[in-house]
Design a protein around this motif. Structure first.
Motif, mmCIF file in Angstrom:
data_model
loop_
_atom_site.group_PDB
_atom_site.id
_atom_site.type_symbol
_atom_site.label_atom_id
_atom_site.label_comp_id
_atom_site.label_asym_id
_atom_site.label_seq_id
_atom_site.Cartn_x
_atom_site.Cartn_y
_atom_site.Cartn_z
ATOM 1 N N TRP A 275 0.887 -1.111 -0.052
ATOM 2 C CA TRP A 275 0.125 0.023 0.009
ATOM 3 C C TRP A 275 0.918 1.217 -0.043
ATOM 4 C CZ3 TRP A 275 -3.588 2.863 -1.101
ATOM 5 C CH2 TRP A 275 -4.067 3.678 -0.083
ATOM 6 N N VAL A 276 0.456 2.177 -0.863
ATOM 7 C CA VAL A 276 1.273 3.588 -1.040
ATOM 8 C C VAL A 276 1.710 4.090 0.263
ATOM 9 C CG1 VAL A 276 -0.556 5.029 -1.339
ATOM 10 C CG2 VAL A 276 1.867 5.429 -2.367
ATOM 11 N N LYS A 277 0.951 4.083 1.433
ATOM 12 C CA LYS A 277 1.091 4.603 2.516
ATOM 13 C C LYS A 277 1.987 3.833 3.405
ATOM 14 C CE LYS A 277 -2.368 6.996 4.428
ATOM 15 N NZ LYS A 277 -3.616 7.552 4.745
ATOM 16 N N SER A 278 2.457 2.715 3.108
ATOM 17 C CA SER A 278 3.443 1.794 3.836
ATOM 18 C C SER A 278 4.676 2.353 3.942
ATOM 19 C CB SER A 278 3.656 0.524 3.233
ATOM 20 O OG SER A 278 2.322 -0.066 3.109
ATOM 21 N N GLU A 279 5.408 2.055 5.341
ATOM 22 C CA GLU A 279 6.827 2.856 5.431
ATOM 23 C C GLU A 279 7.833 2.259 4.440
ATOM 24 O OE1 GLU A 279 8.339 3.259 9.204
ATOM 25 O OE2 GLU A 279 6.210 3.798 10.186
ATOM 26 N N GLU A 280 7.531 0.994 3.946
ATOM 27 C CA GLU A 280 8.507 0.345 3.199
ATOM 28 C C GLU A 280 8.848 1.145 1.830
ATOM 29 O OE1 GLU A 280 7.127 -3.242 0.580
ATOM 30 O OE2 GLU A 280 5.955 -3.252 2.832
ATOM 31 N N VAL A 281 7.731 1.941 1.269
ATOM 32 C CA VAL A 281 7.873 2.500 -0.041
ATOM 33 C C VAL A 281 8.314 4.159 0.062
ATOM 34 C CG1 VAL A 281 6.368 0.951 -1.019
ATOM 35 C CG2 VAL A 281 5.391 3.151 0.075
ATOM 36 N N ARG A 282 8.400 4.530 1.468
ATOM 37 C CA ARG A 282 8.682 5.836 1.811
ATOM 38 C C ARG A 282 10.195 6.383 1.220
ATOM 39 N NH1 ARG A 282 7.268 7.577 7.839
ATOM 40 N NH2 ARG A 282 5.363 6.860 7.176
ATOM 41 N N ASP A 283 11.200 5.723 1.182
ATOM 42 C CA ASP A 283 12.259 6.160 0.725
ATOM 43 C C ASP A 283 12.307 6.118 -0.859
ATOM 44 O OD1 ASP A 283 13.741 6.543 2.945
ATOM 45 O OD2 ASP A 283 14.848 4.682 2.915
ATOM 46 N N VAL A 352 -10.534 16.932 -7.339
ATOM 47 C CA VAL A 352 -10.266 15.638 -8.100
ATOM 48 C C VAL A 352 -10.246 14.507 -7.315
ATOM 49 C CG1 VAL A 352 -9.125 16.727 -10.035
ATOM 50 C CG2 VAL A 352 -7.727 15.679 -8.258
ATOM 51 N N VAL A 353 -10.110 14.882 -5.831
ATOM 52 C CA VAL A 353 -10.235 13.621 -4.734
ATOM 53 C C VAL A 353 -11.356 14.079 -3.811
ATOM 54 C CG1 VAL A 353 -7.758 13.001 -4.893
ATOM 55 C CG2 VAL A 353 -8.404 14.918 -3.313
ATOM 56 N N ASN A 354 -11.780 13.157 -3.032
ATOM 57 C CA ASN A 354 -12.952 13.182 -2.139
ATOM 58 C C ASN A 354 -12.230 12.890 -0.694
ATOM 59 O OD1 ASN A 354 -15.334 12.388 -0.477
ATOM 60 N ND2 ASN A 354 -16.522 12.516 -2.503
ATOM 61 N N ALA A 355 -12.237 13.615 0.013
ATOM 62 C CA ALA A 355 -11.707 13.429 1.439
ATOM 63 C C ALA A 355 -12.582 12.533 2.151
ATOM 64 C CB ALA A 355 -11.559 14.732 2.049
ATOM 65 N N ALA A 356 -13.918 12.769 2.070
ATOM 66 C CA ALA A 356 -14.802 11.914 3.025
ATOM 67 C C ALA A 356 -14.663 10.416 2.553
ATOM 68 C CB ALA A 356 -16.139 12.198 2.988
ATOM 69 N N ARG A 357 -14.524 10.156 1.202
ATOM 70 C CA ARG A 357 -14.300 8.881 0.738
ATOM 71 C C ARG A 357 -12.883 8.157 1.018
ATOM 72 N NH1 ARG A 357 -17.304 5.908 -3.123
ATOM 73 N NH2 ARG A 357 -18.407 8.067 -3.845
ATOM 74 N N ALA A 358 -12.019 9.011 1.093
ATOM 75 C CA ALA A 358 -10.387 8.643 1.644
ATOM 76 C C ALA A 358 -10.612 8.291 3.169
ATOM 77 C CB ALA A 358 -9.536 9.869 1.620
ATOM 78 N N ASN A 359 -11.395 8.920 3.931
ATOM 79 C CA ASN A 359 -11.538 8.461 5.274
ATOM 80 C C ASN A 359 -12.034 7.207 5.168
ATOM 81 O OD1 ASN A 359 -10.521 10.954 6.569
ATOM 82 N ND2 ASN A 359 -12.380 11.899 6.727
ATOM 83 N N LEU A 363 -10.595 3.391 6.893
ATOM 84 C CA LEU A 363 -11.314 2.760 7.736
ATOM 85 C C LEU A 363 -11.638 1.373 7.417
ATOM 86 C CD1 LEU A 363 -12.977 2.777 10.416
ATOM 87 C CD2 LEU A 363 -15.100 3.229 9.090
ATOM 88 N N GLU A 364 -11.870 1.274 6.089
ATOM 89 C CA GLU A 364 -11.942 -0.324 5.474
ATOM 90 C C GLU A 364 -10.593 -1.252 5.787
ATOM 91 O OE1 GLU A 364 -13.772 -2.461 1.404
ATOM 92 O OE2 GLU A 364 -12.980 -0.226 1.332
ATOM 93 N N ARG A 365 -9.333 -0.437 5.615
ATOM 94 C CA ARG A 365 -8.163 -1.088 5.766
ATOM 95 C C ARG A 365 -7.795 -1.406 7.127
ATOM 96 N NH1 ARG A 365 -7.073 2.002 1.148
ATOM 97 N NH2 ARG A 365 -6.160 0.721 -0.509
ATOM 98 N N SER A 366 -8.200 -0.376 8.166
ATOM 99 C CA SER A 366 -7.593 -0.347 9.394
ATOM 100 C C SER A 366 -8.634 -1.282 10.409
ATOM 101 C CB SER A 366 -7.398 0.983 9.958
ATOM 102 O OG SER A 366 -8.386 1.793 9.978
#
Length: 464
Positions: A275-283, A352-359, A363-366
């Motif tokens: 997942w793009v927010k994973s720490e392993e892809v941060r660098d 072009v992005v929906n902040a409510a849908r992002a939340n 939630l679905e992942r966590s």
């Protein structure tokens, strides 16, 4: 030794260019504060890197200027001491910028002597180091970073990042690629050399990400990082380039890596099934010169949107919206490419992005059980049938996105480089270039604190 490169945001370069009014003008100088991006492991070299990003330009007051001629400039250290204090408080790296209006950018013996003393002072004040940048009258740039009075590192490259992307390399390697000869004939040797030096991340390897990745490799991009946590499904076969029926169940990133390596075009591909927010892809993300957003995930888009502004990285985001025909309305087929970077509105301000849908996605992942409960109670959106997708439309927008990167490198459709927002409406047979403004008080694109800030705690100044 840690590799070093420096990003100067185009809006900051616009403030520095007046220091070079004419060839026979006296030398001039300014200060800057730079954000730091510490890359523990460059994914392509396996070595640490340090990228510095312009955060703020600080004028040297006229009262501090002592003398200047076409071959020298001197000023009092009063403002320099104030700069060191500001750097310490803000956790930034101080920099001095001066010009050589009548020559190529280089460091003179006098620069060595002067900077050594300034570096000694900076070291005593406890700042991380002192950066020196020289602007040549011929448009060249060179830079180095003093870690103390006894040593410095020369920057591998200085890149100017905005609608255009201009890279000044300290030692360009000899590059002969016969398979790229025809594009060299159009855009020149420097185009291929710059492409080879680029680090590009592709986030999402589906209908748009797969053609983006393959096109980048064929163009001659030297380093590509692929991020996608999904495996290939049978329903992906209609639009994921390079995929075969035998690949169903295989990670999408592995399929694309295989296809690129089979091309034999000398492209170094690294992958992460994450997942793009994973720490392993941060660098990898922090190392990138361009990030292509090819995901339909709003949470991921918001994340890389913030990354673009904190780290001065050009984001090229691709989106499609296809609504099937009904008895009342015909098909509604839309493709979009949006570019986001400091000095331009972010993806949120561009709508072009929906902040409510992002939340809801987070939630679905966590907390998937809580997500399903709220979905049943109609408190969350989405989670229905997959969106329609057709390979011709997804591929066309992928090519459009890659062309925006080419525009940044060459200016082929104007000196402003990349188009901020392009919407293609296939059903209406037209293309629109929509303009948006940054919202007042937007913490991402209309905030001095985030622009070129680099590493902050928490990461991207966002609470996870």
């Amino acid at each position: 030794m840690v590799a070093l490169d420096i990003t100067i945001l185009e809006q900051h370069m616009d403030l520095l260019r007046p220091l070079l009014p004419a060839r026979d003008a006296p030398e001039a100088a300014a200060y800057m504060l730079l954000g730091a991006s510490d890359i523990a492991t460059d994914p392509w070299t396996g070595q640490p890197r340090l990228r510095l990003i312009s955060h703020r330009v600080v004028d040297i007051p006229s009262a501090d200027r002592i003398s200047a001629s076409p071959v020298h400039v001197t000023w009092s250290t009063t403002g320099f001491m104030r700069l060191l204090g500001d750097a310490t408080i803000a956790g930034k790296v101080p920099a001095i910028v001066h010009t050589h209006p009548g020559s190529h950018a280089f460091f003179s013996d006098q620069d060595d002597r002067n900077e050594r003393e300034l570096a000694r002072t900076a070291s005593l004040k406890g700042v991380r180091g002192l950066v020196s940048i020289v602007l040549g009258g011929d448009g060249s740039i060179c830079a180095r970073m003093w870690t103390d009075a006894d040593g410095y590192s020369v920057a591998d490259a200085v890149q100017i990042v905005g609608g255009r992307f201009l890279r000044h390399a300290s030692n360009g390697d000899d590059f002969d690629a016969p398979h790229l000869d025809r594009q060299r004939r159009l855009f020149g040797d420097r185009f291929n050399e710059t492409l080879r030096s680029l680090r590009v991340c592709v986030v999402g390897c589906g209908g748009t990400g797969s053609p983006v990745a393959l096109l980048l490799a064929r163009l001659g991009v030297g380093r590509i990082y692929l991020i996608d946590n999904d495996n290939l499904a049978e329903s992906n076969l209609n639009r994921v380039h390079g995929s075969r029926r035998d690949d169903v169940g295989m990670p999408k990133v592995d399929i694309l890596k295989r296809e690129i390596e089979a091309m034999g075009v000398d492209c170094h591909v690294v992958t992460s099934q994450a997942w793009v927010k994973s720490e392993e892809v941060r660098d990898a993300l922090k190392s990138a010169d361009f990030v292509f957003g090819c995901t339909d995930d709003n949470s991921g888009r918001i994340f890389i949107n913030r990354l673009a502004y904190f780290y001065g990285i050009a984001l090229i985001d691709v989106g499609l919206r296809m609504v099937t025909a009904s008895e009342t309305y015909g098909n509604d087929l839309n493709g979009r490419v949006t570019t986001a970077l400091p000095g331009r509105p972010c993806l949120i301000c561009s709508g072009v992005v929906n902040a409510a849908r992002a939340n809801d996605e987070d939630l679905e992942r966590s907390r998937p059980e809580e997500f399903q409960k709220r979905k049943a109670e109609a408190y969350v959106m989405g989670g229905g049938d997959p969106a329609p997708a057709v390979v011709t439309f997804t591929t066309e927008m992928a090519a459009t996105a890659v062309n925006e990167m080419i525009a940044a490198l060459t200016g082929f459709h104007g000196n402003d480089g990349m188009v901020p927002n392009r919407v293609r409406r296939w059903h209406a047979r037209d293309e629109r270039f929509t303009a948006h403004a940054s919202r007042e008080g937007c913490p991402v694109c209309n905030a001095d604190g985030s622009r070129g800030a680099g590493d902050v705690v928490p990461f991207l100044d966002a609470v996870s």
